[in-house]
Write a protein that holds these residues in place. Structure first.
Motif, PDB file in Angstrom:
ATOM      1  N   UNK A 346       2.346  -9.134   4.868  1.00  0.00           N
ATOM      2  CA  UNK A 346       0.888  -9.252   4.796  1.00  0.00           C
ATOM      3  C   UNK A 346       0.361  -8.169   3.851  1.00  0.00           C
ATOM      4  N   UNK A 347      -0.843  -8.352   3.331  1.00  0.00           N
ATOM      5  CA  UNK A 347      -1.451  -7.346   2.446  1.00  0.00           C
ATOM      6  C   UNK A 347      -1.511  -5.985   3.136  1.00  0.00           C
ATOM      7  N   UNK A 348      -1.839  -5.994   4.439  1.00  0.00           N
ATOM      8  CA  UNK A 348      -1.965  -4.735   5.187  1.00  0.00           C
ATOM      9  C   UNK A 348      -0.609  -4.031   5.286  1.00  0.00           C
ATOM     10  N   UNK A 349       0.435  -4.788   5.592  1.00  0.00           N
ATOM     11  CA  UNK A 349       1.779  -4.204   5.685  1.00  0.00           C
ATOM     12  C   UNK A 349       2.228  -3.649   4.339  1.00  0.00           C
ATOM     13  N   UNK A 350       1.918  -4.373   3.290  1.00  0.00           N
ATOM     14  CA  UNK A 350       2.317  -3.948   1.947  1.00  0.00           C
ATOM     15  C   UNK A 350       1.608  -2.630   1.584  1.00  0.00           C
ATOM     16  N   UNK A 351       0.325  -2.524   1.937  1.00  0.00           N
ATOM     17  CA  UNK A 351      -0.405  -1.269   1.687  1.00  0.00           C
ATOM     18  C   UNK A 351       0.237  -0.127   2.458  1.00  0.00           C
ATOM     19  N   UNK A 352       0.626  -0.399   3.721  1.00  0.00           N
ATOM     20  CA  UNK A 352       1.252   0.623   4.552  1.00  0.00           C
ATOM     21  C   UNK A 352       2.591   1.065   3.952  1.00  0.00           C
ATOM     22  N   UNK A 353       3.357   0.096   3.498  1.00  0.00           N
ATOM     23  CA  UNK A 353       4.647   0.417   2.901  1.00  0.00           C
ATOM     24  C   UNK A 353       4.469   1.242   1.629  1.00  0.00           C
ATOM     25  N   UNK A 354       3.440   0.925   0.850  1.00  0.00           N
ATOM     26  CA  UNK A 354       3.196   1.674  -0.386  1.00  0.00           C
ATOM     27  C   UNK A 354       2.831   3.130  -0.112  1.00  0.00           C
ATOM     28  N   UNK A 355       2.405   3.413   1.098  1.00  0.00           N
ATOM     29  CA  UNK A 355       2.025   4.793   1.445  1.00  0.00           C
ATOM     30  C   UNK A 355       3.167   5.526   2.155  1.00  0.00           C
ATOM     31  N   UNK A 356       4.398   5.038   2.003  1.00  0.00           N
ATOM     32  CA  UNK A 356       5.523   5.627   2.737  1.00  0.00           C
ATOM     33  C   UNK A 356       5.795   7.076   2.317  1.00  0.00           C
ATOM     34  N   UNK A 357       5.371   7.452   1.113  1.00  0.00           N
ATOM     35  CA  UNK A 357       5.571   8.834   0.670  1.00  0.00           C
ATOM     36  C   UNK A 357       4.455   9.748   1.158  1.00  0.00           C
ATOM     37  N   UNK A 358       3.583   9.198   1.974  1.00  0.00           N
ATOM     38  CA  UNK A 358       2.526  10.034   2.542  1.00  0.00           C
ATOM     39  C   UNK A 358       1.341  10.199   1.619  1.00  0.00           C
ATOM     40  N   UNK A 359       1.399   9.524   0.443  1.00  0.00           N
ATOM     41  CA  UNK A 359       0.282   9.627  -0.491  1.00  0.00           C
ATOM     42  C   UNK A 359      -0.705   8.511  -0.203  1.00  0.00           C
ATOM     43  N   UNK A 360      -1.875   8.624  -0.829  1.00  0.00           N
ATOM     44  CA  UNK A 360      -2.857   7.533  -0.743  1.00  0.00           C
ATOM     45  C   UNK A 360      -2.242   6.302  -1.416  1.00  0.00           C
ATOM     46  N   UNK A 361      -2.679   5.155  -0.990  1.00  0.00           N
ATOM     47  CA  UNK A 361      -2.217   3.914  -1.587  1.00  0.00           C
ATOM     48  C   UNK A 361      -2.484   3.971  -3.082  1.00  0.00           C
ATOM     49  N   UNK A 362      -1.405   3.706  -3.853  1.00  0.00           N
ATOM     50  CA  UNK A 362      -1.597   3.777  -5.289  1.00  0.00           C
ATOM     51  C   UNK A 362      -2.186   2.471  -5.809  1.00  0.00           C
ATOM     52  N   UNK A 363      -2.890   2.595  -6.902  1.00  0.00           N
ATOM     53  CA  UNK A 363      -3.611   1.459  -7.449  1.00  0.00           C
ATOM     54  C   UNK A 363      -2.664   0.277  -7.653  1.00  0.00           C
ATOM     55  N   UNK A 364      -3.029  -0.837  -7.104  1.00  0.00           N
ATOM     56  CA  UNK A 364      -2.141  -1.993  -7.147  1.00  0.00           C
ATOM     57  C   UNK A 364      -2.289  -2.790  -8.433  1.00  0.00           C
ATOM     58  N   UNK A 365      -3.036  -2.313  -9.370  1.00  0.00           N
ATOM     59  CA  UNK A 365      -3.499  -3.005 -10.575  1.00  0.00           C
ATOM     60  C   UNK A 365      -3.160  -4.460 -10.700  1.00  0.00           C
TER      61      UNK A 365
END
Ligand SMILES: [Zn+2]
Length: 365
Positions: A346-365
């Motif tokens: 899901x979009x939400x899960x993908x956003x969560x996974x993208x933040x695995x390094x503890x950073x803010x979600x990076x721009x998905x451009x």
């Protein structure tokens, strides 16, 4: 009667061939001290390599380093105090030794007759899982060192999504046990399969993935290498017979062979056929898991475009996934099992996974 004993020896960190002069002190634990070395190993973790006395080489069950000395009294005291000193993971010491002696002999002959690649293909299935696991652990330590010890990315929510994704792909790709995937913060967009089902994902590949399916494709591609045991084959190819002989001698850690093997395996990369096979496995695996397997083509092209920006020293590492244009075309030409546009996460899960390094979600451009 258990009075501390001391002697002098040489310490090897398992990454470089350099010998560090050290003092050894055997008390409740084994203390190793030198100019840049200060270690304190539990006696339960010590493992002896097979060496010709008076030379003794002691490694650690969970650590790539080892220490050598020539002091019979010290060796005797160690043997008396360390219950697992001569333990061989996986058991069956003599059988294994005989098998490996045969394998090494066979490999010399095969290498002479057919060259190293054929010998590697024939020998890879014979490597016991326990040996491969230990080798994978040592090589991961070494690879992480070569990359400059990038920190692990393990934000709990992101990690949970990743674990679910790994579980799902392992199922559709029939991989049991599932590969051990770790993510490290690094500005190189790549992922690497190592022996023993270990996969190192560098965080930039997550940042550069524009969808969960693209990242799942990269992950599944590495799963394909694990399923085909390509990494152990590459290690055998890179190390040749010296690698096999070192296994027979029980000298896996702290040896110069391992350093050469690890670097060789990374630099050489896999064959075109192995890459194609991993791509095919990935597309099918992601499709069956409910995503779009062909998304792999786009991320492959994207990370190749940016290769030139990579600082020096990592070119060999990047070559581990060559032939991009050709691969992308082949992936797009694969018949789809499903193309209804659904995504694996899901979009939400993908956003969560993208933040695995503890950073803010990076721009998905
Ligand atoms: Zn690959």
């Amino acid at each position: 009667m258990n009075a501390p004993l001391t002697t002098t020896g040489r310490y090897f960190d398992g990454r470089s061939a350099r010998a560090h002069p050290v003092r050894l002190r055997l008390g409740e634990r084994l203390e190793i001290a030198g100019e840049a070395v200060r270690l304190d190993w539990s006696l339960l973790d010590l493992r002896a390599a097979e060496t010709a006395p008076p030379l003794a080489r002691i490694g650690h069950a969970e650590h790539p380093g080892s220490v050598e000395f020539e002091d019979a009294a010290f060796a005797e005291a160690l043997a008396a105090r360390c219950p697992d000193l001569n333990r061989r993971e996986g058991g069956g010491g003599l059988t294994r030794l005989v098998l490996w002696s045969i394998a090494a002999g066979v490999s010399v002959v095969l290498t002479a007759l057919y060259g190293v690649p054929a010998a590697a293909n024939l020998l890879a299935p014979l490597v016991p899982p326990s040996v491969e696991a230990r080798l994978g652990q040592a090589i991961e330590t070494q690879v992480v060192g070569l990359l400059g010890d990038p920190p692990l990315c393990a934000a709990p929510e992101g990690r949970a999504v990743l674990d679910r994704l790994v579980g799902r792909l392992s199922q559709t790709m029939a991989l049991s046990p599932p590969p051990q995937v770790s993510v490290r913060r690094h500005a190189t967009a790549n992922a690497l399969a190592l022996p023993g089902g270990r996969i190192v994902v560098l965080s930039d590949i997550i940042a550069k993935s524009r969808s969960a399916d693209e990242f799942a494709g990269i992950l599944a591609h590495e799963f394909g290498h694990v399923a085909a045991r390509d990494s152990i084959r590459a290690v055998i190819r890179a190390g040749g017979t010296s690698f096999l002989l070192s296994l027979v001698l029980g000298d896996l850690t702290g040896s110069t062979v391992l350093v050469a093997v690890g670097q060789g395996a990374i630099a050489a990369g896999y064959s075109r056929e192995a890459e194609r096979a991993a791509d095919r496995a990935a597309v099918t695996g992601v499709d069956r898991a409910g995503g779009d397997g062909r998304a792999l083509a786009a991320i492959l092209e994207r990370i190749t475009e940016t290769h030139d920006e990579t600082p020096g020293g990592l070119t060999g590492f990047l070559r581990s996934h060559p032939y991009t244009a050709e691969r992308a075309a082949a992936i797009r030409a694969m018949p789809g099992e499903r193309t209804d546009g659904a995504s694996l996460l899901s979009e939400a899960d993908w956003r969560t996974l993208r933040a695995i390094c503890g950073t803010k979600d990076e721009k998905a451009d």
